[in-house]
Design a protein around this motif. Structure first.
Motif, PDB file in Angstrom:
ATOM      1  N   GLN A  51       0.858  -1.182   0.000  1.00  0.00           N
ATOM      2  CA  GLN A  51       0.000   0.000   0.000  1.00  0.00           C
ATOM      3  C   GLN A  51       0.897   1.236   0.000  1.00  0.00           C
ATOM      4  OE1 GLN A  51      -2.701   0.378   3.409  1.00  0.00           O
ATOM      5  NE2 GLN A  51      -4.387   0.485   1.968  1.00  0.00           N
ATOM      6  N   LEU A  52       0.783   2.042  -1.048  1.00  0.00           N
ATOM      7  CA  LEU A  52       1.639   3.217  -1.181  1.00  0.00           C
ATOM      8  C   LEU A  52       1.342   4.214  -0.065  1.00  0.00           C
ATOM      9  CD1 LEU A  52       3.745   4.647  -3.028  1.00  0.00           C
ATOM     10  CD2 LEU A  52       1.801   5.752  -4.165  1.00  0.00           C
ATOM     11  N   ASN A  57       7.452  13.619  -1.671  1.00  0.00           N
ATOM     12  CA  ASN A  57       7.156  14.281  -0.398  1.00  0.00           C
ATOM     13  C   ASN A  57       5.696  14.136   0.014  1.00  0.00           C
ATOM     14  OD1 ASN A  57       9.809  15.290  -0.043  1.00  0.00           O
ATOM     15  ND2 ASN A  57       9.381  16.976  -1.461  1.00  0.00           N
ATOM     16  N   VAL A  58       4.906  13.484  -0.814  1.00  0.00           N
ATOM     17  CA  VAL A  58       3.473  13.330  -0.545  1.00  0.00           C
ATOM     18  C   VAL A  58       3.246  12.094   0.323  1.00  0.00           C
ATOM     19  CG1 VAL A  58       1.192  13.012  -1.577  1.00  0.00           C
ATOM     20  CG2 VAL A  58       2.911  14.433  -2.733  1.00  0.00           C
ATOM     21  N   LYS A  59       2.450  12.239   1.383  1.00  0.00           N
ATOM     22  CA  LYS A  59       2.145  11.127   2.277  1.00  0.00           C
ATOM     23  C   LYS A  59       0.670  10.742   2.140  1.00  0.00           C
ATOM     24  CE  LYS A  59       5.685  12.260   5.712  1.00  0.00           C
ATOM     25  NZ  LYS A  59       5.948  12.565   7.144  1.00  0.00           N
ATOM     26  N   LEU A  60       0.415   9.425   2.117  1.00  0.00           N
ATOM     27  CA  LEU A  60      -0.938   8.916   1.951  1.00  0.00           C
ATOM     28  C   LEU A  60      -1.340   8.095   3.171  1.00  0.00           C
ATOM     29  CD1 LEU A  60       0.703   8.718  -0.998  1.00  0.00           C
ATOM     30  CD2 LEU A  60      -1.567   8.039  -1.771  1.00  0.00           C
ATOM     31  N   TYR A 260       8.084  -3.943  -7.180  1.00  0.00           N
ATOM     32  CA  TYR A 260       7.427  -2.670  -6.893  1.00  0.00           C
ATOM     33  C   TYR A 260       8.426  -1.521  -7.024  1.00  0.00           C
ATOM     34  CZ  TYR A 260       3.301  -5.118  -5.183  1.00  0.00           C
ATOM     35  OH  TYR A 260       2.174  -5.900  -5.098  1.00  0.00           O
ATOM     36  N   VAL A 261       7.957  -0.403  -7.544  1.00  0.00           N
ATOM     37  CA  VAL A 261       8.828   0.752  -7.750  1.00  0.00           C
ATOM     38  C   VAL A 261       9.255   1.335  -6.409  1.00  0.00           C
ATOM     39  CG1 VAL A 261       9.001   3.070  -8.724  1.00  0.00           C
ATOM     40  CG2 VAL A 261       7.729   1.301  -9.945  1.00  0.00           C
ATOM     41  N   THR A 262      10.547   1.554  -6.247  1.00  0.00           N
ATOM     42  CA  THR A 262      11.064   2.226  -5.057  1.00  0.00           C
ATOM     43  C   THR A 262      11.637   3.603  -5.391  1.00  0.00           C
ATOM     44  OG1 THR A 262      13.202   1.116  -5.338  1.00  0.00           O
ATOM     45  CG2 THR A 262      11.581   0.060  -3.884  1.00  0.00           C
ATOM     46  N   LYS A 263      11.934   3.824  -6.682  1.00  0.00           N
ATOM     47  CA  LYS A 263      12.471   5.116  -7.097  1.00  0.00           C
ATOM     48  C   LYS A 263      12.203   5.319  -8.580  1.00  0.00           C
ATOM     49  CE  LYS A 263      16.837   7.709  -7.407  1.00  0.00           C
ATOM     50  NZ  LYS A 263      18.315   7.625  -7.289  1.00  0.00           N
ATOM     51  N   TYR A 282       6.078   1.935   0.911  1.00  0.00           N
ATOM     52  CA  TYR A 282       4.862   1.134   1.016  1.00  0.00           C
ATOM     53  C   TYR A 282       4.669   0.614   2.433  1.00  0.00           C
ATOM     54  CZ  TYR A 282       5.604   0.924  -4.055  1.00  0.00           C
ATOM     55  OH  TYR A 282       5.823   1.245  -5.368  1.00  0.00           O
ATOM     56  N   LEU A 283       3.408   0.431   2.791  1.00  0.00           N
ATOM     57  CA  LEU A 283       3.056  -0.346   3.970  1.00  0.00           C
ATOM     58  C   LEU A 283       2.837  -1.765   3.477  1.00  0.00           C
ATOM     59  CD1 LEU A 283       2.264  -0.562   6.966  1.00  0.00           C
ATOM     60  CD2 LEU A 283      -0.087  -0.046   6.278  1.00  0.00           C
ATOM     61  N   ILE A 284       3.654  -2.699   3.950  1.00  0.00           N
ATOM     62  CA  ILE A 284       3.619  -4.070   3.446  1.00  0.00           C
ATOM     63  C   ILE A 284       3.008  -4.977   4.509  1.00  0.00           C
ATOM     64  CG2 ILE A 284       4.990  -5.993   2.565  1.00  0.00           C
ATOM     65  CD1 ILE A 284       7.086  -3.955   1.686  1.00  0.00           C
ATOM     66  N   SER A 285       2.015  -5.743   4.115  1.00  0.00           N
ATOM     67  CA  SER A 285       1.364  -6.671   5.040  1.00  0.00           C
ATOM     68  C   SER A 285       1.048  -7.962   4.305  1.00  0.00           C
ATOM     69  CB  SER A 285       0.078  -6.059   5.605  1.00  0.00           C
ATOM     70  OG  SER A 285      -0.806  -5.693   4.561  1.00  0.00           O
TER      71      SER A 285
END
Length: 291
Positions: A51-52, A57-60, A260-263, A282-285
């Motif tokens: 989950q992104l 600089n944007v936080k979700l 998954y894209v990291t950069k 990402y939040l990984i679960s």
């Protein structure tokens, strides 16, 4: 007396059976052992949910059910409050509210069809006109989708002569957007813009799957993170060109072990100048299994 005899007989048979097989396993024990073995075998390959939670600089942030709850575009400092958007959900619409300087700067209502796709957006921008006054600017767009659930066109409801058409390839990727305007009673003519997206490059870079898509920047949709505009492109865009400007932009990606894209690095085509680097977090679960 007969019942006591039967009980004694059953008890003696049970004791004899236990003596004959010290390793006797009950069905419940066997089931637990099987489940335990499955857990051990599956742990290394349990699928995970990404989950992104940070894009540059944007936080979700998200509600417990996974829906987008808040997007913080500019963090608060000692001298200025944060700029952020919040989202409220109803059965047939979503309201997104953007706050700037502790005041409502924009409010957008997304009307949803039976497939939870936006078929109309109504956006109100509150433009400051003084200490206690503001002007409301409203824009209204209608969205159409093709049989595959991809965005087909967007029409300006306040100026119906203006529309954007979206073209997709067989691989499921958005490859072209053309802006049209109706002039002098003629058919729609491409007078605004034409944008082309590429997913491979002459350098031979492989086509990469987009495992956690956000809305295409080139599509210029009202919200970059609210996924209500039909299906997204299946692959990561490598290059974007526009007919209104020379050259274009191309992108290079760093991926984690799962793809998954990291950069993402953004370069100009003409001189390969780095414009911007964007990091992804990402939040990984684990996707749960009840064994």
């Amino acid at each position: 007396m007969k019942n006591i005899f039967k009980f004694a007989l059953v008890l003696s048979i049970g004791i004899a059976s236990c003596q004959q097989d010290d390793n006797f396993v009950t069905p419940a024990d066997k089931a637990e052992a099987t489940a335990s073995s499955l857990r051990e075998n599956m742990l290394p390959t349990v699928p995970q949910k990404h989950q992104l939670i940070k894009h540059g600089n944007v936080k979700l942030a998200y509600y417990p059910d996974g829906k987008l709850q808040k997007v913080t575009y500019v963090a608060a400092t000692r001298t200025s409050p944060a700029t952020f958007a919040t989202y409220k959900y109803n059965a047939n619409y979503i309201i997104a509210t953007v706050y700037y300087n502790n005041k409502v700067a924009q409010e957008t209502t997304y009307l949803l069809d039976n497939y939870l796709r936006c078929y109309e957006s109504i956006q109100k921008d509150y433009i400051p006109m003084g200490p206690n006054a503001y002007q409301v600017k409203e824009s209204n767009f209608h969205y159409n989708y093709n049989s595959k659930g991809q965005l087909d066109s967007r029409i300006n409801k306040k100026v119906p002569t203006q529309k954007t058409v979206f073209i997709w390839n067989a691989a499921g990727d958005l490859v072209k957007m053309t802006g049209y305007n109706f002039r002098s009673g003629q058919a729609y003519e491409p007078v605004q813009s034409e944008t082309t997206l590429y997913y491979d490059q002459p350098t031979g870079d492989p086509i990469l799957a987009d495992l956690a898509p956000i809305n295409s920047e080139a599509a210029n949709l009202p919200d970059p993170y609210l996924m209500v505009f039909g299906k997204s492109s299946r692959h990561l865009v490598k290059m974007v060109t526009e007919n209104t400007s020379l050259g274009g932009n191309y992108y290079a990606y760093a991926l984690d072990a799962e793809g998954y894209v990291t950069k993402r690095d953004w370069y100009t085509v003409t001189d390969a100048k780095l414009i911007e680097s964007t990091l992804y977090e990402y939040l990984i679960s684990d996707l749960g299994f009840n064994l």
